[in-house]
Design a protein around this motif. Structure first.
Motif, mmCIF file in Angstrom:
data_model
loop_
_atom_site.group_PDB
_atom_site.id
_atom_site.type_symbol
_atom_site.label_atom_id
_atom_site.label_comp_id
_atom_site.label_asym_id
_atom_site.label_seq_id
_atom_site.Cartn_x
_atom_site.Cartn_y
_atom_site.Cartn_z
ATOM 1 N N PHE A 25 -12.787 3.854 8.062
ATOM 2 C CA PHE A 25 -12.318 4.595 6.892
ATOM 3 C C PHE A 25 -11.803 3.583 5.869
ATOM 4 N N THR A 26 -11.901 3.924 4.601
ATOM 5 C CA THR A 26 -11.478 3.033 3.540
ATOM 6 C C THR A 26 -10.301 3.628 2.779
ATOM 7 N N GLY A 27 -9.433 2.723 2.293
ATOM 8 C CA GLY A 27 -8.282 3.157 1.519
ATOM 9 C C GLY A 27 -8.282 2.466 0.165
ATOM 10 N N SER A 28 -7.124 2.356 -0.454
ATOM 11 C CA SER A 28 -7.020 1.709 -1.751
ATOM 12 C C SER A 28 -7.298 0.217 -1.603
ATOM 13 N N GLY A 29 -7.943 -0.322 -2.648
ATOM 14 C CA GLY A 29 -8.286 -1.734 -2.597
ATOM 15 C C GLY A 29 -9.346 -1.999 -1.545
ATOM 16 N N ASP A 30 -9.131 -3.018 -0.742
ATOM 17 C CA ASP A 30 -10.090 -3.358 0.311
ATOM 18 C C ASP A 30 -9.564 -3.005 1.693
ATOM 19 N N ARG A 31 -8.660 -2.070 1.771
ATOM 20 C CA ARG A 31 -8.095 -1.675 3.058
ATOM 21 C C ARG A 31 -9.128 -0.913 3.879
ATOM 22 N N LYS A 32 -9.056 -1.095 5.184
ATOM 23 C CA LYS A 32 -9.985 -0.407 6.083
ATOM 24 C C LYS A 32 -9.225 -0.014 7.351
ATOM 25 N N LEU A 33 -9.437 1.227 7.767
ATOM 26 C CA LEU A 33 -8.849 1.741 8.994
ATOM 27 C C LEU A 33 -9.968 1.910 10.018
ATOM 28 N N VAL A 34 -9.773 1.339 11.200
ATOM 29 C CA VAL A 34 -10.781 1.379 12.257
ATOM 30 C C VAL A 34 -10.257 2.212 13.420
ATOM 31 N N VAL A 35 -11.111 3.091 13.916
ATOM 32 C CA VAL A 35 -10.769 3.942 15.047
ATOM 33 C C VAL A 35 -11.835 3.742 16.127
ATOM 34 N N GLY A 47 -5.097 10.515 3.249
ATOM 35 C CA GLY A 47 -5.674 9.931 2.047
ATOM 36 C C GLY A 47 -6.795 8.949 2.283
ATOM 37 N N TRP A 48 -7.129 8.695 3.520
ATOM 38 C CA TRP A 48 -8.230 7.777 3.812
ATOM 39 C C TRP A 48 -9.572 8.499 3.612
ATOM 40 N N GLN A 49 -10.605 7.721 3.262
ATOM 41 C CA GLN A 49 -11.925 8.274 3.042
ATOM 42 C C GLN A 49 -12.929 7.668 4.038
ATOM 43 N N PRO A 50 -13.877 8.489 4.536
ATOM 44 C CA PRO A 50 -14.885 7.945 5.454
ATOM 45 C C PRO A 50 -15.687 6.827 4.787
ATOM 46 N N LEU A 51 -15.882 5.731 5.485
ATOM 47 C CA LEU A 51 -16.680 4.613 4.988
ATOM 48 C C LEU A 51 -18.091 4.772 5.555
ATOM 49 N N VAL A 52 -18.994 5.264 4.720
ATOM 50 C CA VAL A 52 -20.352 5.550 5.173
ATOM 51 C C VAL A 52 -21.065 4.246 5.518
ATOM 52 N N THR A 64 0.825 -1.203 0.000
ATOM 53 C CA THR A 64 0.000 0.000 0.000
ATOM 54 C C THR A 64 0.859 1.252 0.000
ATOM 55 N N SER A 65 0.278 2.295 -0.534
ATOM 56 C CA SER A 65 0.952 3.587 -0.501
ATOM 57 C C SER A 65 0.399 4.456 0.615
ATOM 58 N N LEU A 66 -0.825 4.114 1.088
ATOM 59 C CA LEU A 66 -1.407 4.870 2.200
ATOM 60 C C LEU A 66 -0.745 4.459 3.511
ATOM 61 N N LYS A 67 -0.601 5.406 4.379
ATOM 62 C CA LYS A 67 -0.022 5.132 5.683
ATOM 63 C C LYS A 67 -0.990 5.566 6.770
ATOM 64 N N ILE A 68 -0.867 4.895 7.894
ATOM 65 C CA ILE A 68 -1.665 5.291 9.046
ATOM 66 C C ILE A 68 -0.984 6.499 9.688
ATOM 67 N N PRO A 69 -1.696 7.561 9.871
ATOM 68 C CA PRO A 69 -1.059 8.770 10.428
ATOM 69 C C PRO A 69 -0.613 8.555 11.867
ATOM 70 N N ALA A 70 0.154 9.480 12.358
ATOM 71 C CA ALA A 70 0.686 9.398 13.718
ATOM 72 C C ALA A 70 -0.405 9.810 14.717
ATOM 73 N N LEU A 71 -1.253 8.857 15.040
ATOM 74 C CA LEU A 71 -2.327 9.115 16.000
ATOM 75 C C LEU A 71 -1.816 8.906 17.414
ATOM 76 N N GLU A 72 -2.467 9.536 18.357
ATOM 77 C CA GLU A 72 -2.084 9.409 19.766
ATOM 78 C C GLU A 72 -3.327 9.129 20.608
ATOM 79 N N LYS A 73 -3.156 8.298 21.609
ATOM 80 C CA LYS A 73 -4.271 7.971 22.509
ATOM 81 C C LYS A 73 -4.696 9.215 23.279
ATOM 82 N N GLU A 74 -5.977 9.317 23.539
ATOM 83 C CA GLU A 74 -6.612 10.446 24.216
ATOM 84 C C GLU A 74 -6.724 11.674 23.319
ATOM 85 N N MET A 75 -6.367 11.511 22.041
ATOM 86 C CA MET A 75 -6.588 12.592 21.084
ATOM 87 C C MET A 75 -8.076 12.693 20.799
#
Length: 267
Positions: free
Chosen positions: A242-252, A201-206, A177-188
């Motif tokens: 959130f969805t990325g390229s292909g079938d990638r999914k980011l969960v928060v 570059g991630w998009q909300p997955l409605v 993948t070319s997308l990266k998970i950003p530098a998130l921090e707990k309690e943000m």
């Protein structure tokens, strides 16, 4: 003509004639008796003949064997139906034990005909098990989220519960993948985390919900349609996708009184 015969021949002729008459009479009497006997022994045409019902007997082994085969077949079919009903009932029963929604501190405990939620703050009051729905063996639904029996959870890999069972998250690799998970921090705050995710570059997955009055409504009212579920109790955990390229999914996952960032991973 008889008068002209000599006396001796006349006597012989008369005697023979008498004997012939007697023999004819005897034959007619015998024939009459035979016809009468035949008439008695032969049923009349205008009488109704009653057929005897057929029934299995020891004299006919085929009938007895057929009856036994039918009885055994009926018994086998009845046992098969009962076995399927028992198997179906067991597969949809709500089992006792501790259930998990994901890799969070929130759990659900089932004991007999009651259940309660548990989290970092302690145990919630007991509630009726009738509020839960059995999806399959080891998986239940509380109206907001799916819960899996803790024995289904993998100890080594991060995952969450779904209607199909425990789902393990597959970590992303730089090569795929070319997308990266950003530098998130707990309690943000979620707003801060969301902006970093969108910038990467991630998009909300409605997503949609069957219950508009569940815990996701406040988020949807603010335009955050990527919220997929909220517990509504305890820490108030909410899941965003959130969805990325292909079938990638980011969960928060957010939680706590301020709904701050608790966990995140890629599926």
């Amino acid at each position: 003509m008889l008068i002209n015969l000599p006396p001796m021949r006349l006597l012989i002729t008369a005697t023979s004639f008498a004997i012939a008459i007697v023999m004819v009479g005897c034959n007619q009497s015998a024939n009459s008796n035979t016809a009468l006997e035949n008439h008695r022994s032969t049923p009349s045409n205008d009488r109704t003949t009653v057929a005897k019902p057929l029934s299995p007997s020891s004299d006919n082994p085929n009938n007895s064997s057929q009856a036994n085969n039918i009885a055994q077949s009926n018994t086998t079919q009845a046992n098969t139906v009962q076995g399927k009903q028992a198997e179906q009932s067991q597969s949809t029963a709500i089992l006792d034990g501790r259930y998990l929604v994901g890799h969070t501190g929130q759990g659900l405990e089932v004991e007999g005909d009651r259940y309660r939620y548990t989290d970092e703050e302690g145990e919630q009051p007991w509630r009726s098990i009738t509020e839960l729905t059995a999806i399959k063996k080891g998986v239940i639904y509380d109206g907001n989220s799916h819960w899996c029996l803790n024995t289904m959870k993998s100890r080594e890999q991060v995952g969450s519960c779904s209607k199909e069972g425990w789902v393990i998250y597959q970590p992303s690799t730089p090569e795929s993948t070319s997308l990266k998970i950003p530098a998130l921090e707990k309690e943000m705050t979620y707003e801060q985390a969301r902006q970093l995710i969108l910038d990467a570059g991630w998009q909300p997955l409605v997503t949609t919900t069957d219950n508009p009055q569940d815990g996701t409504k406040p988020w949807r009212d603010r335009g955050y349609d990527e919220v997929s579920s909220c517990s509504g109790t305890g820490m108030g955990f909410c899941r965003f996708e959130f969805t990325g390229s292909g079938d990638r999914k980011l969960v928060v996952v957010t939680g706590g009184s301020e709904s701050t960032l608790q966990q995140w991973w890629e599926e």
